[in-house]
Design an enzyme around this catalytic site. Structure first.
Site, PDB file in Angstrom:
ATOM      1  N   HIS A 166      -3.540  -5.876   0.929  1.00 35.44           N
ATOM      2  CA  HIS A 166      -2.882  -6.107   2.213  1.00 35.44           C
ATOM      3  C   HIS A 166      -2.807  -7.596   2.549  1.00 35.44           C
ATOM      4  O   HIS A 166      -3.659  -8.129   3.268  1.00 35.44           O
ATOM      5  CB  HIS A 166      -3.624  -5.358   3.315  1.00 35.44           C
ATOM      6  CG  HIS A 166      -3.455  -3.879   3.252  1.00 35.44           C
ATOM      7  ND1 HIS A 166      -2.431  -3.217   3.900  1.00 35.44           N
ATOM      8  CD2 HIS A 166      -4.159  -2.931   2.596  1.00 35.44           C
ATOM      9  CE1 HIS A 166      -2.522  -1.919   3.654  1.00 35.44           C
ATOM     10  NE2 HIS A 166      -3.564  -1.708   2.865  1.00 35.44           N
ATOM     11  N   GLU A 201      -0.720  -8.836   4.545  1.00 39.84           N
ATOM     12  CA  GLU A 201      -0.429  -8.938   5.981  1.00 39.84           C
ATOM     13  C   GLU A 201      -1.703  -8.897   6.815  1.00 39.84           C
ATOM     14  O   GLU A 201      -1.714  -9.336   7.965  1.00 39.84           O
ATOM     15  CB  GLU A 201       0.550  -7.826   6.404  1.00 39.84           C
ATOM     16  CG  GLU A 201      -0.047  -6.484   6.746  1.00 39.84           C
ATOM     17  CD  GLU A 201      -0.491  -5.658   5.549  1.00 39.84           C
ATOM     18  OE1 GLU A 201      -0.781  -4.461   5.729  1.00 39.84           O
ATOM     19  OE2 GLU A 201      -0.549  -6.197   4.425  1.00 39.84           O
ATOM     20  N   CYS A 221       0.845  -1.199   0.000  1.00 38.79           N
ATOM     21  CA  CYS A 221       0.000   0.000   0.000  1.00 38.79           C
ATOM     22  C   CYS A 221       0.881   1.250   0.000  1.00 38.79           C
ATOM     23  O   CYS A 221       1.574   1.509  -0.968  1.00 38.79           O
ATOM     24  CB  CYS A 221      -0.953  -0.046   1.186  1.00 38.79           C
ATOM     25  SG  CYS A 221      -2.314   1.139   1.074  1.00 38.79           S
TER      26      CYS A 221
END
Length: 362
Positions: free
Chosen positions: A327, A329, A157
């Protein structure tokens, strides 16, 4: 009605017109199933239980620096991904780097996290980039890290936006410029002498004028997007994703400026109609946004930002640098997913296939 008042009307119509065509996607991951079959994931869960919390950490010799700045978020999730994969994880602010730039040399992997540094007031990651660039020693240390063949970097991002500003995908730019030069030379050799002279002058001017750049711009919807999107991983050279080809996964997107654009910096015009350039770029896009038929797409909301051909990521030519807008993660645990596909998650593991990405670089 509310969307019509706050969103690009073209995007609103795209979403509305496709509502009746939506269907369940068949998520899949061969490498994930292989790890489950060989009990690899269960071993990691055992080591990361409360009774053995530091087992992998103490064994690991690889160090990951989680780099953040004012306005960053997601650093806890990013740290958790690498920690669960057995890395030693260090939380590092930009101010830490300004005080001791040489800590960069001690890291094996740098992870630039997402967020909205300095509120993205001057553009996505622009403030962050200028802080790093203005410190000569720190910028040189970052450059040394980028050029070290034994080091890896991940930007998600806002971190991806920063990587483009730092020029960490310049090996792709070099390949593109070389290809364009060869193409122009071939064209010159096939013309008649008088035409060749004219073409040579023209192409020399064109070569001098074009300055290929990658940047991330505002979403086509003209608003911040937080959605659970679907992506497909293609054959790629990334050290993070190389063995995840043909995986179809869900992942969170959360950005306002995520549209990946390729342009001439001198004229600020798009180069996406240049087939030579885009054929090269395609080789370094590990995964793309897809629709419910598994086709890469620019249609909203399958593609939350409108990037060319569904582009959602970019890998450096040597495969050591990975930038991505979604994302991973925030999706590495099964419970992070907005939807739990029974065909993929019919197991007792707490990890999702995105965890493979972090295991790959251990």
């Amino acid at each position: 009605m509310l969307d019509k008042k706050q969103t690009n009307i073209d995007c609103v119509n795209q979403e509305y017109n496709n509502l009746s065509n939506r269907k369940e996607l068949n998520y899949r991951s061969c490498i994930y199933n292989e790890y489950l079959k060989n009990n690899i994931l269960s071993d990691y869960e055992k080591y990361n239980s409360y009774n053995n919390l530091d087992y992998l950490y103490l064994k690991s010799e690889k160090i990951v620096g989680i780099i953040r700045e004012e306005g960053s978020n997601g650093e806890k999730e990013m740290a958790a991904c690498f920690y669960n994969a057995g890395f030693k994880v260090i939380d590092i602010t930009t101010n830490d780097l300004l005080n001791n730039p040489y800590v960069i040399g001690d890291l094996d992997i740098i992870a630039f996290v997402g967020g909205f540094t300095y509120s993205d007031t001057f553009g996505s990651a622009t403030g962050w980039y200028n802080v790093l660039k203005s410190n000569t020693i720190l910028y040189q240390e970052l450059t040394n890290f980028r050029n070290n063949k034994d080091k890896y970097a991940l930007g998600i991002c806002n971190g991806f936006q920063l990587l483009t500003l730092l020029g960490w995908f310049n090996d792709i730019e070099t390949e593109i410029n070389t290809q364009l030069t060869q193409q122009q030379t071939t064209q010159q050799q096939t013309t008649q002498l008088t035409q060749q002279q004219t073409t040579q002058q023209t192409t020399q001017q064109t070569t001098q004028q074009i300055k290929f750049k990658i940047k991330l711009t505002q979403n086509n919807s003209q608003r911040f997007e937080s959605r659970f999107n679907n992506i497909k991983i293609y054959k790629n050279n990334s050290v993070f994703l190389h063995n995840m080809e043909d995986n179809i996964l869900g992942v969170w997107s959360s950005h306002g400026e995520g549209k990946i654009c390729f342009y001439d910096a001198n004229t600020d015009t798009s180069l996406e109609n240049n087939n030579t350039i885009m054929e090269i770029i395609e080789k370094y896009v590990p995964f793309k946004y897809i629709d419910d038929n598994e086709n890469n797409t620019t249609l909203y909301p399958y593609n939350p930002n409108g990037s060319y051909n569904g582009f959602a990521s970019l890998s450096s030519k040597d495969g050591r640098i990975l930038g991505m807008m979604p994302h991973a993660e925030r999706t590495f645990l099964k419970n992070n997913w907005a939807y739990i596909p029974p065909n993929l998650f019919n197991n007792n593991s707490k990890y999702s296939p995105w965890f493979m990405m972090f295991l790959n670089v251990h």
